[in-house]
Design a protein around this motif. Structure first.
Motif, PDB file in Angstrom:
ATOM      1  N   PRO A 119       7.086   6.980  10.784  1.00 24.89           N
ATOM      2  CA  PRO A 119       6.468   5.730  11.281  1.00 24.89           C
ATOM      3  C   PRO A 119       5.066   5.597  11.105  1.00 24.89           C
ATOM      4  O   PRO A 119       4.586   4.675  10.417  1.00 24.89           O
ATOM      5  CB  PRO A 119       6.521   6.017  13.031  1.00 24.89           C
ATOM      6  N   ALA A 120       4.386   6.850  10.741  1.00 24.19           N
ATOM      7  CA  ALA A 120       2.799   6.925  10.294  1.00 24.19           C
ATOM      8  C   ALA A 120       3.133   6.303   8.576  1.00 24.19           C
ATOM      9  O   ALA A 120       2.065   5.606   7.984  1.00 24.19           O
ATOM     10  CB  ALA A 120       2.138   8.154  10.209  1.00 24.19           C
ATOM     11  N   THR A 121       4.028   7.014   8.015  1.00 25.54           N
ATOM     12  CA  THR A 121       4.011   6.569   6.464  1.00 25.54           C
ATOM     13  C   THR A 121       4.293   5.159   6.223  1.00 25.54           C
ATOM     14  O   THR A 121       3.854   4.392   5.536  1.00 25.54           O
ATOM     15  CB  THR A 121       5.235   7.411   5.744  1.00 25.54           C
ATOM     16  N   LEU A 122       5.330   4.629   7.073  1.00 21.74           N
ATOM     17  CA  LEU A 122       5.905   3.144   6.925  1.00 21.74           C
ATOM     18  C   LEU A 122       4.603   2.145   7.297  1.00 21.74           C
ATOM     19  O   LEU A 122       4.269   1.011   6.697  1.00 21.74           O
ATOM     20  CB  LEU A 122       6.787   2.925   7.781  1.00 21.74           C
ATOM     21  N   ALA A 123       3.737   2.557   8.377  1.00 26.05           N
ATOM     22  CA  ALA A 123       2.642   1.546   8.577  1.00 26.05           C
ATOM     23  C   ALA A 123       1.721   1.609   7.363  1.00 26.05           C
ATOM     24  O   ALA A 123       0.961   0.660   7.048  1.00 26.05           O
ATOM     25  CB  ALA A 123       2.079   2.251   9.991  1.00 26.05           C
ATOM     26  N   GLU A 124       1.458   2.929   7.102  1.00 24.65           N
ATOM     27  CA  GLU A 124       0.331   2.657   5.848  1.00 24.65           C
ATOM     28  C   GLU A 124       0.977   1.954   4.592  1.00 24.65           C
ATOM     29  O   GLU A 124       0.255   1.395   3.782  1.00 24.65           O
ATOM     30  CB  GLU A 124       0.269   4.360   5.290  1.00 24.65           C
ATOM     31  N   MET A 125       2.252   1.988   4.123  1.00 25.75           N
ATOM     32  CA  MET A 125       2.672   1.285   3.330  1.00 25.75           C
ATOM     33  C   MET A 125       2.882  -0.257   3.668  1.00 25.75           C
ATOM     34  O   MET A 125       2.497  -1.035   2.750  1.00 25.75           O
ATOM     35  CB  MET A 125       4.378   1.487   3.037  1.00 25.75           C
ATOM     36  N   ARG A 126       3.060  -0.641   4.857  1.00 26.63           N
ATOM     37  CA  ARG A 126       2.861  -1.957   5.225  1.00 26.63           C
ATOM     38  C   ARG A 126       1.224  -2.512   4.964  1.00 26.63           C
ATOM     39  O   ARG A 126       1.121  -3.672   4.591  1.00 26.63           O
ATOM     40  CB  ARG A 126       3.151  -2.367   6.532  1.00 26.63           C
ATOM     41  N   GLY A 127       0.249  -1.767   5.365  1.00 27.51           N
ATOM     42  CA  GLY A 127      -0.873  -1.937   5.177  1.00 27.51           C
ATOM     43  C   GLY A 127      -1.434  -1.922   3.959  1.00 27.51           C
ATOM     44  O   GLY A 127      -2.841  -2.201   3.658  1.00 27.51           O
ATOM     45  N   HIS A 131      -0.059   1.160  -2.118  1.00 30.14           N
ATOM     46  CA  HIS A 131       0.376   2.892  -1.779  1.00 30.14           C
ATOM     47  C   HIS A 131       1.164   3.534  -2.637  1.00 30.14           C
ATOM     48  O   HIS A 131       1.950   2.941  -3.237  1.00 30.14           O
ATOM     49  CB  HIS A 131       1.153   2.756  -0.466  1.00 30.14           C
ATOM     50  N   ALA A 132       0.924   4.880  -2.914  1.00 27.61           N
ATOM     51  CA  ALA A 132       1.416   5.658  -3.939  1.00 27.61           C
ATOM     52  C   ALA A 132       3.241   5.663  -3.950  1.00 27.61           C
ATOM     53  O   ALA A 132       3.860   5.598  -4.797  1.00 27.61           O
ATOM     54  CB  ALA A 132       1.287   7.164  -3.671  1.00 27.61           C
ATOM     55  N   LEU A 133       3.832   5.560  -2.656  1.00 22.61           N
ATOM     56  CA  LEU A 133       4.985   5.358  -2.589  1.00 22.61           C
ATOM     57  C   LEU A 133       5.736   4.023  -3.044  1.00 22.61           C
ATOM     58  O   LEU A 133       6.819   4.024  -3.438  1.00 22.61           O
ATOM     59  CB  LEU A 133       5.477   5.634  -1.007  1.00 22.61           C
ATOM     60  N   HIS A 134       4.849   3.042  -2.976  1.00 22.79           N
ATOM     61  CA  HIS A 134       5.240   1.653  -3.470  1.00 22.79           C
ATOM     62  C   HIS A 134       5.539   2.003  -5.017  1.00 22.79           C
ATOM     63  O   HIS A 134       6.473   1.753  -5.672  1.00 22.79           O
ATOM     64  CB  HIS A 134       4.425   0.826  -3.234  1.00 22.79           C
ATOM     65  N   ARG A 135       4.706   2.772  -5.843  1.00 25.14           N
ATOM     66  CA  ARG A 135       4.746   2.831  -7.105  1.00 25.14           C
ATOM     67  C   ARG A 135       5.804   3.907  -7.433  1.00 25.14           C
ATOM     68  O   ARG A 135       6.389   3.747  -8.612  1.00 25.14           O
ATOM     69  CB  ARG A 135       3.175   3.380  -7.739  1.00 25.14           C
ATOM     70  N   ALA A 136       5.826   5.043  -6.536  1.00 23.22           N
ATOM     71  CA  ALA A 136       6.870   6.087  -6.903  1.00 23.22           C
ATOM     72  C   ALA A 136       8.499   5.757  -6.576  1.00 23.22           C
ATOM     73  O   ALA A 136       9.523   6.219  -7.001  1.00 23.22           O
ATOM     74  CB  ALA A 136       6.738   7.368  -6.141  1.00 23.22           C
ATOM     75  N   MET A 137       8.557   4.631  -5.744  1.00 24.85           N
ATOM     76  CA  MET A 137       9.953   4.232  -5.113  1.00 24.85           C
ATOM     77  C   MET A 137      11.225   4.072  -6.424  1.00 24.85           C
ATOM     78  O   MET A 137      11.890   4.644  -6.120  1.00 24.85           O
ATOM     79  CB  MET A 137       9.760   3.004  -4.325  1.00 24.85           C
TER      80      MET A 137
END
Length: 370
Positions: A119-127, A131-137
């Motif tokens: 939940p915390a990670t996804l909230a960070e990605m939405r905001g 976010h590093a995960l967008h780039r790494a996905m």
């Protein structure tokens, strides 16, 4: 396909590290299945001075200084692994670790982001579109989560994850089991959890309100960060409780309380580690309500469910030692039958094997086309 490089918060210390039990249960089981596990953890947040296990014989633990140079050195070792895991919440160099290990991993290695707070990670990605995960996905083969169910799976797939699979918390019967009651933890109701921003309001709502409604009963609060919080006179605060004392903490009171953090409760399908620890010890568990609970424990028979502090107080007032014992024993039977780390390890082993087969087939197809 047997070498795992796992970059996480800490395997050796549960100090401000709620994922420790989860890591230990899963990785010990995987080691028993023939995997060679190297766990990389930074020397940060004073965890190394609060170790609650010695380095285990089932994993090699690499503790590295929380410096850029040391981080880059351990990142380079991802190239030696067949499975590379970057967990969420390492706490230092999270973005650099994610980007570094996905780049360092060999093409045939399985690259995984393992989210222990989706939940915390996804909230960070939405905001944060950057976010590093967008780039790494695009470079990740799998996203594994320790909770969240369909809402988290759908959210990660919406962000481009090829596959997102929940691997829930569970019970390790070797470490969490019934023990004799300990007078240090005697109380009518006990709660164990560190003071966190999205937990504090719910601790007030479920635990402290219940204590105020039952001034003649004794309440016990374990966990770090509560020292400066004003507490009712019938609430005794213990501070940090080592994992070696969790069994006694769970079995000594009449009942123990689980309170999900706000973000976890909102998403649902997120049983906390303490749910399984309490059940493993045979403790009588009272939990706040969240969607998906019935997939783990049956309300009224294996767990008591509360919507607010009034409900908690009513459960405690009505609970007899005999009924508490019956609920705890029923929960223990259910968890032992369906929710152990042996089962989770088998699930993860199958996930790894399926993903390895998929990658082999893809490489063969690419070679034949070339």
């Amino acid at each position: 396909m047997k070498r795992i490089a796992f970059y996480g918060s800490s395997l050796l210390s549960s100090y401000w590290n709620g994922a420790a039990t989860y890591y230990r249960g899963l990785l010990r089981d995987l080691a028993g299945r023939g995997y060679h596990v190297t766990f990389y953890e930074p020397d940060a947040f004073d965890r190394q001075s609060h170790r609650d296990i010695d380095p285990p014989d089932w994993a090699q633990v690499r503790v590295y200084p929380a410096t850029d140079e040391a981080m880059r050195a351990v990142v380079a070792e991802a190239a030696q692994a067949d499975i590379v895991v970057k967990a969420s919440g390492v706490g230092v160099f999270d973005d650099e670790l994610l980007e570094g290990v996905t780049a360092a991993a060999r093409p045939e290695a399985i690259r995984i982001f393992w989210d222990v707070d989706a939940p915390a990670t996804l909230a960070e990605m939405r905001g944060n579109p950057d976010h590093a995960l967008h780039r790494a996905m695009p470079d990740l083969d799998l996203v594994l989560t320790y909770g969240g169910g369909p809402p988290v799976v759908s959210a990660y797939e919406g962000f481009g994850a090829r596959a997102c699979i929940p691997v829930y918390n569970a019970l390790d019967p070797q470490t969490h089991h019934p023990v004799p009651p300990d007078p240090r933890f005697a109380a009518d109701l006990a709660f164990l959890g560190n003071r966190l921003p999205d937990r504090e309001e719910r601790v007030q709502k479920f635990f402290l309100v219940a204590a105020a409604r039952l001034p003649e009963r004794q309440f016990l609060l374990g966990g770090s960060g509560w020292e400066s919080r004003g507490l009712p006179v019938n609430v005794r605060h213990l501070g940090h409780v080592s994992t070696r004392d969790h069994n006694a903490f769970n079995v000594s009171p009449l009942a123990v309380l689980n309170i999900a953090r706000e973000s976890m409760a909102a998403v649902g399908y997120s049983p906390a580690t303490r749910v399984f620890e309490a059940a493993g010890a045979g403790g009588c568990l009272i939990t706040d309500a969240w969607v998906g609970l019935d997939g783990f424990l049956k309300e009224g028979e294996e767990v008591l469910v509360a919507r607010d502090g009034r409900d908690v107080a009513e459960h405690v007032a009505a609970l007899t030692p005999e009924r508490a014992r019956a609920i705890g024993e029923a929960a223990r039977r259910r968890i032992l039958a369906e929710h152990t780390y042996a089962r989770r390890g088998a699930q993860v082993d199958a996930i790894f094997r399926d993903e390895a087969a998929r990658k082999r087939e893809r490489r063969l197809t690419e070679r034949s086309v070339a």
